[in-house]
Write a protein that holds these residues in place. Sequence first.
Motif, PDB file in Angstrom:
ATOM      1  N   SER A 154      16.575  25.654  11.389  1.00 17.29           N
ATOM      2  CA  SER A 154      15.363  26.435  11.096  1.00 17.29           C
ATOM      3  C   SER A 154      14.121  25.820  11.722  1.00 17.29           C
ATOM      4  O   SER A 154      13.072  26.472  11.793  1.00 17.29           O
ATOM      5  N   TYR A 155      14.199  24.588  12.105  1.00 14.05           N
ATOM      6  CA  TYR A 155      13.037  23.911  12.683  1.00 14.05           C
ATOM      7  C   TYR A 155      13.079  24.010  14.199  1.00 14.05           C
ATOM      8  O   TYR A 155      14.153  24.062  14.809  1.00 14.05           O
ATOM      9  N   SER A 156      11.913  24.011  14.810  1.00 15.65           N
ATOM     10  CA  SER A 156      11.771  24.055  16.270  1.00 15.65           C
ATOM     11  C   SER A 156      10.852  22.919  16.693  1.00 15.65           C
ATOM     12  O   SER A 156       9.638  23.095  16.897  1.00 15.65           O
ATOM     13  N   PRO A 157      11.411  21.724  16.805  1.00 14.58           N
ATOM     14  CA  PRO A 157      10.538  20.602  17.192  1.00 14.58           C
ATOM     15  C   PRO A 157      10.045  20.690  18.629  1.00 14.58           C
ATOM     16  O   PRO A 157       9.062  20.044  18.986  1.00 14.58           O
ATOM     17  N   GLU A 158      10.731  21.496  19.462  1.00 12.76           N
ATOM     18  CA  GLU A 158      10.284  21.583  20.858  1.00 12.76           C
ATOM     19  C   GLU A 158       8.982  22.379  20.991  1.00 12.76           C
ATOM     20  O   GLU A 158       8.288  22.270  22.019  1.00 12.76           O
ATOM     21  N   LYS A 159       8.652  23.181  19.954  1.00 11.86           N
ATOM     22  CA  LYS A 159       7.412  23.951  20.014  1.00 11.86           C
ATOM     23  C   LYS A 159       6.211  23.156  19.499  1.00 11.86           C
ATOM     24  O   LYS A 159       5.076  23.633  19.601  1.00 11.86           O
ATOM     25  N   PHE A 160       6.454  22.034  18.927  1.00 13.49           N
ATOM     26  CA  PHE A 160       5.360  21.235  18.392  1.00 13.49           C
ATOM     27  C   PHE A 160       5.018  20.152  19.408  1.00 13.49           C
ATOM     28  O   PHE A 160       5.771  19.186  19.587  1.00 13.49           O
ATOM     29  N   HIS A 161       3.919  20.352  20.115  1.00 11.19           N
ATOM     30  CA  HIS A 161       3.516  19.407  21.166  1.00 11.19           C
ATOM     31  C   HIS A 161       2.004  19.155  21.114  1.00 11.19           C
ATOM     32  O   HIS A 161       1.371  18.917  22.131  1.00 11.19           O
ATOM     33  N   SER A 162       1.454  19.248  19.892  1.00 11.89           N
ATOM     34  CA  SER A 162       0.019  19.009  19.784  1.00 11.89           C
ATOM     35  C   SER A 162      -0.318  17.530  19.997  1.00 11.89           C
ATOM     36  O   SER A 162      -1.443  17.205  20.394  1.00 11.89           O
ATOM     37  N   HIS A 163       0.605  16.635  19.755  1.00 15.53           N
ATOM     38  CA  HIS A 163       0.340  15.209  19.929  1.00 15.53           C
ATOM     39  C   HIS A 163       0.737  14.711  21.315  1.00 15.53           C
ATOM     40  O   HIS A 163       0.629  13.519  21.593  1.00 15.53           O
ATOM     41  N   LEU A 164       1.199  15.622  22.189  1.00 15.90           N
ATOM     42  CA  LEU A 164       1.605  15.239  23.541  1.00 15.90           C
ATOM     43  C   LEU A 164       0.664  15.863  24.548  1.00 15.90           C
ATOM     44  O   LEU A 164       0.034  16.902  24.282  1.00 15.90           O
ATOM     45  N   PRO A 165       0.525  15.244  25.734  1.00 14.15           N
ATOM     46  CA  PRO A 165      -0.327  15.856  26.776  1.00 14.15           C
ATOM     47  C   PRO A 165       0.287  17.159  27.267  1.00 14.15           C
ATOM     48  O   PRO A 165       1.484  17.228  27.566  1.00 14.15           O
TER      49      PRO A 165
END
Length: 257
Positions: free
Chosen positions: A222-233
């Motif tokens: 259920s999680y999509s960690p690839e869409k969370f990139h606020s802490h990456l350039p």
Amino acid sequence: MQEVPKTRPIISARERGPGPGRYALPPTVGYINHDFTKPSSPAYSFHSRMSSAMVSVDSSPGPKYHVDAKVTRFGRMDTPSYSILGRGRRTGNNRGLVFQTPGPGAYSPEKAPPVNAQLRTPSYTISSRTRYRSVDPVPAPNTYSLPDLLGRQAPNKPSSASYSFSGRRKVGGPSEDLSKSPGPARYGRTNPDVYHQRQPSFSIQKRTKRPNYSSATPGPGSYSPEKFHSHLPKPPSFSLGVRHSEFVMPLVLDVVD
């Protein structure tokens, strides 16, 4: 009122021109209208069927003769061949009967006398018992019995030492327990925690509460960690615009004289 069809202006860029099939090149097969820039091979044609009037002129048969492969221009080249003749008939009064050729088992060459001074090996026969010795008093070899050589049975023969086994003795035997002492199995085992440092022990407890599936717990999918990139350039992203016509005149802003 008649509807006037809408006509579009002719765009010269849309006129592609004829394809390769519109052009007619001279052929390179045969000799009629052959391409004079290409070399031509020899050409042959099939004659039509002759009329029936030509039979009287040329009445020779076609290739219908069968020539044996063993016949050469030097003559017939073949190995000698043989055939089996039929069974002959008897002569004389029994002419109607077929002649029966005897087989190898019909002859007895061992009964023929010596011929041309041939040597023969001596032959013997076994005859019956004569009447003078109807009863033979001589005993057979199995009538005699030799003395036993095990132990001290023969007085005139040397013998080895002999031993015997006796029964088990309960008194004074190796199985008798004279000390009446208990064995190692008679003692109980002492817990090692008494004289050693006690190690931690664990137990498995039963389930405290039955799980309730009224609230659906999300799983790992259920999680999509690839869409969370606020802490990456974030790399630069681009988008595609609207498709334009290939016939639109490009916009020229700077004109160089």
